[in-house]
Scaffold this motif. Structure first.
Motif, PDB file in Angstrom:
ATOM      1  N   GLY A  71      -1.544  36.791 -16.670  1.00 46.02           N
ATOM      2  CA  GLY A  71      -0.739  36.401 -17.826  1.00 46.02           C
ATOM      3  C   GLY A  71      -1.592  35.940 -18.991  1.00 46.02           C
ATOM      4  N   MET A  72      -2.643  35.174 -18.684  1.00 46.93           N
ATOM      5  CA  MET A  72      -3.526  34.717 -19.751  1.00 46.93           C
ATOM      6  C   MET A  72      -4.274  35.888 -20.386  1.00 46.93           C
ATOM      7  N   LEU A  73      -4.719  36.834 -19.557  1.00 40.96           N
ATOM      8  CA  LEU A  73      -5.400  38.016 -20.081  1.00 40.96           C
ATOM      9  C   LEU A  73      -4.465  38.809 -20.994  1.00 40.96           C
ATOM     10  N   GLN A  74      -3.239  39.014 -20.548  1.00 40.27           N
ATOM     11  CA  GLN A  74      -2.270  39.754 -21.348  1.00 40.27           C
ATOM     12  C   GLN A  74      -2.037  39.058 -22.693  1.00 40.27           C
ATOM     13  N   TYR A  75      -1.930  37.753 -22.653  1.00 38.31           N
ATOM     14  CA  TYR A  75      -1.672  36.990 -23.877  1.00 38.31           C
ATOM     15  C   TYR A  75      -2.858  37.079 -24.847  1.00 38.31           C
ATOM     16  N   ILE A  76      -4.064  37.008 -24.315  1.00 36.61           N
ATOM     17  CA  ILE A  76      -5.246  37.121 -25.174  1.00 36.61           C
ATOM     18  C   ILE A  76      -5.273  38.480 -25.865  1.00 36.61           C
ATOM     19  N   VAL A  77      -5.054  39.549 -25.087  1.00 34.56           N
ATOM     20  CA  VAL A  77      -5.069  40.897 -25.668  1.00 34.56           C
ATOM     21  C   VAL A  77      -3.959  41.038 -26.707  1.00 34.56           C
ATOM     22  N   TRP A  78      -2.771  40.585 -26.370  1.00 33.83           N
ATOM     23  CA  TRP A  78      -1.617  40.705 -27.273  1.00 33.83           C
ATOM     24  C   TRP A  78      -1.897  39.999 -28.598  1.00 33.83           C
ATOM     25  N   THR A  79      -2.393  38.774 -28.515  1.00 38.99           N
ATOM     26  CA  THR A  79      -2.672  38.004 -29.725  1.00 38.99           C
ATOM     27  C   THR A  79      -3.818  38.621 -30.520  1.00 38.99           C
ATOM     28  N   ALA A  80      -4.833  39.103 -29.815  1.00 41.72           N
ATOM     29  CA  ALA A  80      -5.969  39.733 -30.493  1.00 41.72           C
ATOM     30  C   ALA A  80      -5.546  41.027 -31.188  1.00 41.72           C
ATOM     31  N   LEU A  81      -4.703  41.821 -30.549  1.00 42.53           N
ATOM     32  CA  LEU A  81      -4.220  43.046 -31.189  1.00 42.53           C
ATOM     33  C   LEU A  81      -3.416  42.722 -32.448  1.00 42.53           C
ATOM     34  N   GLU A  82      -2.641  41.654 -32.386  1.00 41.87           N
ATOM     35  CA  GLU A  82      -1.893  41.219 -33.566  1.00 41.87           C
ATOM     36  C   GLU A  82      -2.855  40.863 -34.695  1.00 41.87           C
ATOM     37  N   GLN A  83      -3.949  40.189 -34.348  1.00 40.54           N
ATOM     38  CA  GLN A  83      -4.952  39.815 -35.346  1.00 40.54           C
ATOM     39  C   GLN A  83      -5.597  41.044 -35.987  1.00 40.54           C
ATOM     40  N   GLU A  84      -5.592  42.157 -35.243  1.00 41.69           N
ATOM     41  CA  GLU A  84      -6.185  43.400 -35.751  1.00 41.69           C
ATOM     42  C   GLU A  84      -5.167  44.251 -36.510  1.00 41.69           C
ATOM     43  N   GLY A  85      -3.945  43.727 -36.688  1.00 38.81           N
ATOM     44  CA  GLY A  85      -2.939  44.433 -37.464  1.00 38.81           C
ATOM     45  C   GLY A  85      -1.949  45.252 -36.669  1.00 38.81           C
ATOM     46  N   PHE A  86      -2.023  45.177 -35.344  1.00 33.62           N
ATOM     47  CA  PHE A  86      -1.090  45.907 -34.492  1.00 33.62           C
ATOM     48  C   PHE A  86       0.072  45.012 -34.069  1.00 33.62           C
ATOM     49  N   GLY A  87       1.161  45.642 -33.689  1.00 35.06           N
ATOM     50  CA  GLY A  87       2.264  44.965 -33.038  1.00 35.06           C
ATOM     51  C   GLY A  87       2.359  45.486 -31.619  1.00 35.06           C
ATOM     52  N   ALA A  88       2.868  44.675 -30.712  1.00 34.88           N
ATOM     53  CA  ALA A  88       2.926  45.073 -29.306  1.00 34.88           C
ATOM     54  C   ALA A  88       4.120  44.433 -28.614  1.00 34.88           C
ATOM     55  N   THR A  89       4.422  44.945 -27.437  1.00 36.07           N
ATOM     56  CA  THR A  89       5.382  44.321 -26.528  1.00 36.07           C
ATOM     57  C   THR A  89       4.792  44.371 -25.132  1.00 36.07           C
ATOM     58  N   LEU A  90       5.387  43.615 -24.244  1.00 29.15           N
ATOM     59  CA  LEU A  90       4.956  43.619 -22.852  1.00 29.15           C
ATOM     60  C   LEU A  90       6.067  44.226 -22.008  1.00 29.15           C
ATOM     61  N   GLN A  91       5.744  45.286 -21.272  1.00 27.93           N
ATOM     62  CA  GLN A  91       6.723  46.010 -20.468  1.00 27.93           C
ATOM     63  C   GLN A  91       6.350  45.944 -18.982  1.00 27.93           C
ATOM     64  N   HIS A  92       7.378  46.134 -18.140  1.00 31.56           N
ATOM     65  CA  HIS A  92       7.158  46.037 -16.690  1.00 31.56           C
ATOM     66  C   HIS A  92       7.911  47.168 -15.974  1.00 31.56           C
ATOM     67  N   TYR A  93       7.314  48.332 -15.965  1.00 39.92           N
ATOM     68  CA  TYR A  93       7.893  49.461 -15.240  1.00 39.92           C
ATOM     69  C   TYR A  93       7.241  49.632 -13.868  1.00 39.92           C
ATOM     70  N   ASN A  94       6.435  48.659 -13.502  1.00 42.78           N
ATOM     71  CA  ASN A  94       5.892  48.598 -12.159  1.00 42.78           C
ATOM     72  C   ASN A  94       6.941  47.924 -11.272  1.00 42.78           C
ATOM     73  N   PRO A  95       7.099  48.281 -10.018  1.00 35.61           N
ATOM     74  CA  PRO A  95       6.278  49.225  -9.254  1.00 35.61           C
ATOM     75  C   PRO A  95       6.735  50.676  -9.331  1.00 35.61           C
ATOM     76  N   LEU A  96       7.736  50.963 -10.159  1.00 39.40           N
ATOM     77  CA  LEU A  96       8.286  52.318 -10.191  1.00 39.40           C
ATOM     78  C   LEU A  96       7.236  53.375 -10.517  1.00 39.40           C
ATOM     79  N   ILE A  97       6.292  53.050 -11.394  1.00 42.72           N
ATOM     80  CA  ILE A  97       5.326  54.062 -11.848  1.00 42.72           C
ATOM     81  C   ILE A  97       3.946  53.877 -11.218  1.00 42.72           C
ATOM     82  N   ASP A  98       3.788  52.900 -10.334  1.00 42.01           N
ATOM     83  CA  ASP A  98       2.452  52.548  -9.830  1.00 42.01           C
ATOM     84  C   ASP A  98       1.688  53.733  -9.258  1.00 42.01           C
ATOM     85  N   GLU A  99       2.311  54.454  -8.332  1.00 41.01           N
ATOM     86  CA  GLU A  99       1.595  55.547  -7.661  1.00 41.01           C
ATOM     87  C   GLU A  99       1.255  56.674  -8.627  1.00 41.01           C
ATOM     88  N   LYS A 100       2.176  56.989  -9.517  1.00 41.91           N
ATOM     89  CA  LYS A 100       1.920  58.062 -10.482  1.00 41.91           C
ATOM     90  C   LYS A 100       0.785  57.678 -11.429  1.00 41.91           C
TER      91      LYS A 100
END
Length: 198
Positions: free
Chosen positions: A127-156
């Motif tokens: 969670g902390m890693l995700q938050y760091i990346v999310w905030t850093a991407l925002e600082q670089e001018g990007f917008g993001a969301t956090l999605q959770h399609y696991n475990p449905l897509i894990d094997e693929k």
């Protein structure tokens, strides 16, 4: 207000995103590598893993996810799901977050007293890693969301990108240049959420 506080406040869930770049792909890689290197982990386990998908690889993830969901969502109700997949695919890239279960298992074996806690601590670290990346991407001018399609897509995902079996998919973060602002956000009374005792 310091830059850190400003970054924390500015980070929001941005669903309307485009493929337009605000920084180079090399800079995106630097951001993710920095976050993975410096994110805190229990016992300095460094169990976090990340995969950055750009260009066609990003598109393929959301096509793969759409195809997976088509198998389980009734056809007459698939429209909103398809729209959501198109929204994520419209972005510039996706960061996939994983935890290395071999690292977690090794800690459980080495420190049996804390064995039950290591999976929980692993999730907290992720969670902390995700938050760091999310905030850093925002600082670089990007917008993001956090999605959770696991475990449905894990094997693929594991098969498509030839990832180790012990990497457990935690979340997906599509990102791109925002094309619309985030909606209003309501806050619960802070005095009901924080208690201070002196």
């Amino acid at each position: 207000m310091t830059n850190f506080y400003s970054a924390v406040e500015a980070r929001r869930s941005m669903y309307a995103i485009s493929k337009e770049q605000t920084v180079s792909d090399e800079r995106i890689q630097e951001v993710v590598e920095f976050a993975v290197k410096h994110a805190p982990t229990a016992f300095n386990s460094q169990s976090g893993r990340a995969v950055v998908l750009l260009g066609e690889q990003h598109d393929e993830l959301w096509d793969l996810t759409k195809d997976t969901l088509r198998e389980i969502v009734p056809a007459d109700r698939f429209g909103p799901t398809e729209e959501k997949m198109a929204m994520f695919k419209a972005g510039h890239g996706t960061v996939l977050f994983f935890e290395d279960e071999a690292v977690v298992k090794g800690l459980q074996d080495s420190f049996p007293t804390y064995a039950d806690n290591f999976p929980l601590w692993s999730m907290q670290s992720s969670g902390m890693l995700q938050y760091i990346v999310w905030t850093a991407l925002e600082q670089e001018g990007f917008g993001a969301t956090l999605q959770h399609y696991n475990p449905l897509i894990d094997e693929k995902v594991r098969t498509k990108w030839n990832l180790p079996e012990n990497w457990k998919l935690m979340s997906q973060m599509p990102f791109g240049k925002p094309v619309a602002p985030a909606g209003d956000k309501e806050f619960q009374p802070i005095n009901e959420r924080v208690k201070v005792f002196k």
